[in-house]
Motif scaffolding. Structure first.
Motif, PDB file in Angstrom:
ATOM      1  N   LYS A 247      -4.370  -3.160   8.188  1.00 29.19           N
ATOM      2  CA  LYS A 247      -4.165  -3.445   6.768  1.00 29.19           C
ATOM      3  C   LYS A 247      -3.207  -2.418   6.137  1.00 29.19           C
ATOM      4  O   LYS A 247      -2.243  -2.792   5.466  1.00 29.19           O
ATOM      5  CB  LYS A 247      -5.515  -3.407   6.050  1.00 29.19           C
ATOM      6  N   PRO A 273      -5.995  -9.679   4.155  1.00 32.39           N
ATOM      7  CA  PRO A 273      -6.004  -8.380   3.460  1.00 32.39           C
ATOM      8  C   PRO A 273      -7.276  -7.582   3.697  1.00 32.39           C
ATOM      9  O   PRO A 273      -7.338  -6.409   3.354  1.00 32.39           O
ATOM     10  CB  PRO A 273      -5.859  -8.774   1.986  1.00 32.39           C
ATOM     11  N   HIS A 274      -8.317  -8.215   4.298  1.00 33.98           N
ATOM     12  CA  HIS A 274      -9.573  -7.474   4.484  1.00 33.98           C
ATOM     13  C   HIS A 274      -9.740  -6.938   5.896  1.00 33.98           C
ATOM     14  O   HIS A 274     -10.781  -6.405   6.236  1.00 33.98           O
ATOM     15  CB  HIS A 274     -10.764  -8.375   4.111  1.00 33.98           C
ATOM     16  N   ASP A 275      -8.702  -7.131   6.720  1.00 32.74           N
ATOM     17  CA  ASP A 275      -8.817  -6.676   8.115  1.00 32.74           C
ATOM     18  C   ASP A 275      -8.694  -5.149   8.180  1.00 32.74           C
ATOM     19  O   ASP A 275      -7.612  -4.594   8.011  1.00 32.74           O
ATOM     20  CB  ASP A 275      -7.692  -7.328   8.939  1.00 32.74           C
ATOM     21  N   ASN A 276      -9.845  -4.487   8.411  1.00 31.00           N
ATOM     22  CA  ASN A 276      -9.832  -3.022   8.380  1.00 31.00           C
ATOM     23  C   ASN A 276     -10.008  -2.374   9.742  1.00 31.00           C
ATOM     24  O   ASN A 276     -10.345  -1.194   9.816  1.00 31.00           O
ATOM     25  CB  ASN A 276     -10.921  -2.524   7.430  1.00 31.00           C
TER      26      ASN A 276
END
Ligand code: ADP
Length: 392
Positions: A247, A273-276
């Motif tokens: 991200k 957008p939430h891939d951490n």
């Protein structure tokens, strides 16, 4: 069953012994009235020839090139394995073929015939249509120790790849000089006009100065990209891995390009957008690859279009795709756009150096990854790259 073997084995043994004896003393029967010494020499010579033939087969089987040996009647005596493969010959198929039957090209056959006739080395380069290959054919005469013609050795080198690389190199040099000469010529023309004081209007003078600055900037970018490409190609950029999240890298790169996209009202988004998840990889390289792809997408997408970045991970490989709704690339250009200085719009006035994708490709490959594109003219393009990473 064993009963009759008792008779068969001694009978076979006697027969073998008899044949061996007849072979050994054949000359006594055959040459009783002739010179026995001459017959013996012939026998020795033929034995030597047998050995030479075997040696020739062994030597040619070890040779890595396409080699054919013929006798003085252009009948093929020996073939290297590569020659058998190249000319689709299956070994042990009937009697020995003639050279023309094997090579199916009169130019090679004529070359061997001239070599035999003139007893000198001959060579030529041909376009071998049967296989669409460029071949260099070299032909050497082979003579016996008392200068009698024995035959020829035909050595063939496949130069297709070499020729292709020569053309690519030549095109590259032409493009480099064109790419540098064009801005230099316009800088010279504009400075000469300014120096001649023929422009009175200050706005026009400013316009000239700005155009000169733009050309100098273009040259600076070009030289910087050449330096970058040469660094990557020569392995001069060491890998510097760090723990990063997908991200953070994608968002940082998108942010760098957001202003250009907004100026054209292009929607530039990251689909996850939430891939951490975090990985060990070289962030500078990663961002440079992605930035090069995004810059192109912004450049080649009409106003109001869209660009979507998608990422995925599978067993230690991260994959990124950049999909745009841009102008697309025609099929005949798709395979070439990763070449250095290749631009679809070959008019050199189009902005861009044609080096961006070549740099991206090298950056991906030096990390052991792959890059590809799918595109349809008028319907946008999707660039994908994947690189191996270690999960942290
Ligand atoms: P440039 O500096 O010209 O952008 P690149 O090596 O990055 O050089 O790209 C080579 C060529 O590939 C471009 O000139 C363009 O014709 C084509 N190209 C690259 N990306 C795209 C894209 N997203 N859409 C359409 N054409 C593209």
């Amino acid at each position: 069953m064993f009963d009759y073997l008792i008779f068969l084995i001694p009978a076979l043994f006697t027969a073998i012994l008899l044949v061996a004896l007849i072979r050994k003393f054949r000359f006594l029967f055959e040459t009783s009235s002739l010179n026995k010494q001459a017959a013996k020499e012939i026998e020795q010579l033929s034995a030597q020839l047998d050995i030479s033939n075997t040696m020739m087969d062994v030597l040619l089987s070890a040779a890595s090139g396409i080699i054919i040996m013929t006798d003085q009647f252009l009948q093929v005596q020996h073939l290297s394995p590569q020659a058998e493969l190249f000319f689709d010959i299956r070994s042990n198929t009937g009697p020995k073929a003639t050279l023309i039957q094997v090579v199916r090209d009169h130019r090679i056959n004529d070359l061997a015939a001239s070599t035999l006739a003139n007893k000198t080395f001959h060579s030529l380069e041909i376009d071998y249509v049967h296989k669409s290959r460029i071949l260099r054919v070299e032909c050497l005469p082979v003579q016996t120790s008392n200068d009698q013609p024995y035959g020829t050795v035909v050595a063939i080198e496949d130069r297709t790849e070499l020729k292709r690389l020569e053309i690519v190199r030549q095109e590259f040099l032409n493009n480099v000089s064109h790419e540098i000469r064009t801005p230099l010529a316009s800088i010279k023309a504009m400075t000469e006009t300014l120096a001649s004081n023929s422009i009175d209007n200050p706005l026009d003078r400013n316009d000239f100065l700005n155009r000169i600055i733009a050309e100098v900037d273009h040259l600076t970018v070009l030289i910087e990209e050449f330096r970058m490409l040469s660094n990557v190609e020569s392995g001069g950029l060491p890998l510097a891995t760090k723990t990063v999240t997908m991200k953070s890298m994608v968002v940082a790169t998108i942010n760098r390009l957001q202003a250009q996209a907004t100026a054209k009202n292009i929607k530039l988004v990251f689909a996850e957008p939430h891939d951490n998840k975090s990985f060990e990889l070289d962030p500078v390289r990663f961002q440079q690859i992605l930035a090069n792809l995004l810059e192109n997408s912004v450049k080649f997408t009409e106003p109001n279009g869209s660009i979507v970045v998608t990422t995925s991970i599978s067993t230690n490989v991260i994959s990124v795709s950049v999909k745009d709704s841009g102008i697309g690339i025609a099929a005949e250009h798709v395979s070439r756009i990763f070449e250095r200085l290749y631009k679809v719009d070959s008019s050199r006035n189009s902005s861009g150096s044609g080096l961006g994708l070549a740099i991206a490709k090298h950056l991906v490959q030096t990390q052991g990854g792959e890059i590809s594109v799918e595109s349809q003219l008028g319907h946008g393009s999707t660039f994908r790259f994947s690189v191996p990473v270690t999960k942290s």
